[in-house]
Design a protein around this motif. Structure first.
Motif, PDB file in Angstrom:
ATOM      1  N   LEU A   1       0.457  -0.834  -0.424  1.00 47.94           N
ATOM      2  CA  LEU A   1      -0.203  -0.145   0.136  1.00 47.94           C
ATOM      3  C   LEU A   1       1.197   0.879  -0.545  1.00 47.94           C
ATOM      4  O   LEU A   1       1.768   1.170   1.378  1.00 47.94           O
ATOM      5  N   ILE A   2       0.070   2.046  -0.586  1.00 51.58           N
ATOM      6  CA  ILE A   2       0.794   3.675  -0.969  1.00 51.58           C
ATOM      7  C   ILE A   2      -0.154   4.382  -0.587  1.00 51.58           C
ATOM      8  O   ILE A   2      -1.195   4.397  -1.408  1.00 51.58           O
ATOM      9  N   VAL A   3      -0.160   5.016   0.052  1.00 49.03           N
ATOM     10  CA  VAL A   3      -0.717   5.975   0.390  1.00 49.03           C
ATOM     11  C   VAL A   3      -0.574   7.075   0.600  1.00 49.03           C
ATOM     12  O   VAL A   3       0.050   7.750   0.342  1.00 49.03           O
ATOM     13  N   VAL A   4      -1.399   8.611   0.436  1.00 47.36           N
ATOM     14  CA  VAL A   4      -1.054  10.047   0.577  1.00 47.36           C
ATOM     15  C   VAL A   4      -1.397  10.408   1.761  1.00 47.36           C
ATOM     16  O   VAL A   4      -1.917  10.217   2.975  1.00 47.36           O
ATOM     17  N   GLY A   5      -0.156  11.535   2.021  1.00 42.67           N
ATOM     18  CA  GLY A   5       0.430  11.847   2.985  1.00 42.67           C
ATOM     19  C   GLY A   5       0.174  13.403   3.140  1.00 42.67           C
ATOM     20  O   GLY A   5      -0.691  14.191   2.700  1.00 42.67           O
ATOM     21  N   GLY A   6       0.205  13.373   4.585  1.00 42.57           N
ATOM     22  CA  GLY A   6      -0.154  15.479   4.644  1.00 42.57           C
ATOM     23  C   GLY A   6       1.179  16.102   3.821  1.00 42.57           C
ATOM     24  O   GLY A   6       0.687  17.558   3.689  1.00 42.57           O
ATOM     25  N   GLY A   7       2.326  15.505   3.109  1.00 42.65           N
ATOM     26  CA  GLY A   7       2.219  17.097   2.126  1.00 42.65           C
ATOM     27  C   GLY A   7       1.808  16.790   0.664  1.00 42.65           C
ATOM     28  O   GLY A   7       2.752  17.370  -0.449  1.00 42.65           O
ATOM     29  N   SER A   8       0.880  16.028   0.689  1.00 44.63           N
ATOM     30  CA  SER A   8       0.860  15.976  -0.837  1.00 44.63           C
ATOM     31  C   SER A   8      -0.545  17.162  -0.773  1.00 44.63           C
ATOM     32  O   SER A   8      -1.357  17.765  -0.184  1.00 44.63           O
ATOM     33  N   TYR A   9      -0.322  17.585  -2.225  1.00 40.57           N
ATOM     34  CA  TYR A   9      -1.640  18.524  -2.690  1.00 40.57           C
ATOM     35  C   TYR A   9      -3.423  18.188  -1.962  1.00 40.57           C
ATOM     36  O   TYR A   9      -3.765  19.079  -1.830  1.00 40.57           O
ATOM     37  N   LEU A  10      -2.869  16.374  -2.420  1.00 36.76           N
ATOM     38  CA  LEU A  10      -4.509  15.919  -2.511  1.00 36.76           C
ATOM     39  C   LEU A  10      -4.624  15.884  -1.015  1.00 36.76           C
ATOM     40  O   LEU A  10      -6.258  16.256  -0.708  1.00 36.76           O
ATOM     41  N   THR A  11      -3.939  16.319  -0.187  1.00 40.44           N
ATOM     42  CA  THR A  11      -4.787  16.202   0.992  1.00 40.44           C
ATOM     43  C   THR A  11      -5.334  17.418   1.332  1.00 40.44           C
ATOM     44  O   THR A  11      -6.953  17.701   2.255  1.00 40.44           O
ATOM     45  N   GLU A  12      -4.901  18.681   0.786  1.00 41.56           N
ATOM     46  CA  GLU A  12      -5.621  20.004   1.415  1.00 41.56           C
ATOM     47  C   GLU A  12      -7.134  19.603  -0.026  1.00 41.56           C
ATOM     48  O   GLU A  12      -7.971  20.432   0.855  1.00 41.56           O
ATOM     49  N   LEU A  13      -6.973  18.981  -0.913  1.00 43.60           N
ATOM     50  CA  LEU A  13      -7.950  18.867  -1.491  1.00 43.60           C
ATOM     51  C   LEU A  13      -8.566  18.241  -0.688  1.00 43.60           C
ATOM     52  O   LEU A  13     -10.678  18.688  -0.709  1.00 43.60           O
ATOM     53  N   PHE A  14      -8.795  17.039   0.091  1.00 45.84           N
ATOM     54  CA  PHE A  14      -9.913  16.656   1.478  1.00 45.84           C
ATOM     55  C   PHE A  14     -10.619  17.574   1.738  1.00 45.84           C
ATOM     56  O   PHE A  14     -12.083  17.451   2.009  1.00 45.84           O
ATOM     57  N   GLN A  15     -10.004  18.241   2.605  1.00 49.39           N
ATOM     58  CA  GLN A  15     -10.320  19.682   3.258  1.00 49.39           C
ATOM     59  C   GLN A  15     -10.765  20.248   2.516  1.00 49.39           C
ATOM     60  O   GLN A  15     -11.809  20.423   3.293  1.00 49.39           O
ATOM     61  N   VAL A  16     -10.405  20.183   1.582  1.00 50.65           N
ATOM     62  CA  VAL A  16     -12.025  21.457   0.963  1.00 50.65           C
ATOM     63  C   VAL A  16     -12.926  21.249   0.908  1.00 50.65           C
ATOM     64  O   VAL A  16     -13.938  21.399   0.596  1.00 50.65           O
ATOM     65  N   ALA A  17     -12.988  19.318  -0.019  1.00 54.84           N
ATOM     66  CA  ALA A  17     -14.256  18.574  -0.273  1.00 54.84           C
ATOM     67  C   ALA A  17     -15.110  18.397   1.373  1.00 54.84           C
ATOM     68  O   ALA A  17     -15.799  17.791   1.075  1.00 54.84           O
TER      69      ALA A  17
ATOM     70  N   SER B   1       4.574  13.562   7.037  1.00 52.79           N
ATOM     71  CA  SER B   1       4.573  15.309   6.385  1.00 52.79           C
ATOM     72  C   SER B   1       5.172  14.625   4.704  1.00 52.79           C
ATOM     73  O   SER B   1       5.491  15.155   3.443  1.00 52.79           O
ATOM     74  N   GLN B   2       5.511  13.194   4.952  1.00 53.42           N
ATOM     75  CA  GLN B   2       5.483  12.846   3.644  1.00 53.42           C
ATOM     76  C   GLN B   2       4.294  13.630   2.504  1.00 53.42           C
ATOM     77  O   GLN B   2       3.403  12.820   2.750  1.00 53.42           O
ATOM     78  N   ALA B   3       4.463  13.199   1.103  1.00 56.75           N
ATOM     79  CA  ALA B   3       3.802  13.191   0.124  1.00 56.75           C
ATOM     80  C   ALA B   3       2.663  12.224   0.627  1.00 56.75           C
ATOM     81  O   ALA B   3       1.962  12.391  -0.292  1.00 56.75           O
TER      82      ALA B   3
END
Length: 163
Positions: free
Chosen positions: A46-62, A72-74
């Motif tokens: 498994l490779i997952v999205v971490g806090g350093g990825s722009y996708l984490t910000e998109l989750f928050q917007v959503a 802190s890794q992407a």
């Protein structure tokens, strides 16, 4: 929050999130595990999205919260056990969808069924496992707006007019 929805051209998203936040509905709900990779047909590697990825910000917007945002890794490797321990409410998997064109509904169904074997997962119990395949999730740029809209629809289908 309202500005986030309006900023991506989706006033319904902004109003929904603002109302949900004021009701207290966003406290810890819609905890998301966003998978970026895994071994085909398996729940290993498994490779997952971490806090350093722009996708984490998109989750928050959503209106979501990435369960691996504390890294802190992407992107990071994790074990199935770690993911089960964090137990997401919604699971978004792109693990076998490196080719974003030509992915069939049968392939997406197979991914949902694979995660469905882990009945301990809240996402599997609630039918909130989503297999996605699109460039909007892998290439940051102007289409991030589309990704945020899709995340919103996956996290809040009732507000997005979906079942």
């Amino acid at each position: 929050v309202k500005g986030s929805g309006e900023g991506i051209g989706h006033q319904r998203l902004g109003r929904y999130l603002l109302d949900a936040k004021s009701r207290g509905d966003l406290k810890g709900t819609h905890r998301v595990r966003r998978g970026f990779g895994r071994d085909p047909g398996q729940l290993d590697g498994l490779i997952v999205v971490g806090g350093g990825s722009y996708l984490t910000e998109l989750f928050q917007v959503a209106g979501g919260r990435n369960i691996f945002a504390d890294s802190s890794q992407a992107y990071l490797k994790t074990s199935l056990e770690s993911m089960l321990r964090r137990n997401p409410d919604v699971l978004i998997d792109m693990g076998e969808m490196s080719e974003t064109t030509g992915v069939t509904d049968a392939q997406k169904r197979a991914v949902r069924e694979l995660w469905g074997t882990r009945k301990i997962l809240k996402a599997a119990q609630a039918g909130r496992v989503h297999a996605v395949a699109s460039d909007i999730y892998v290439v940051p740029g102007p289409r991030m707006v589309d990704a945020a809209r899709e995340f919103f629809a996956l996290l809040h289908p009732e507000a997005a007019g979906r079942k």
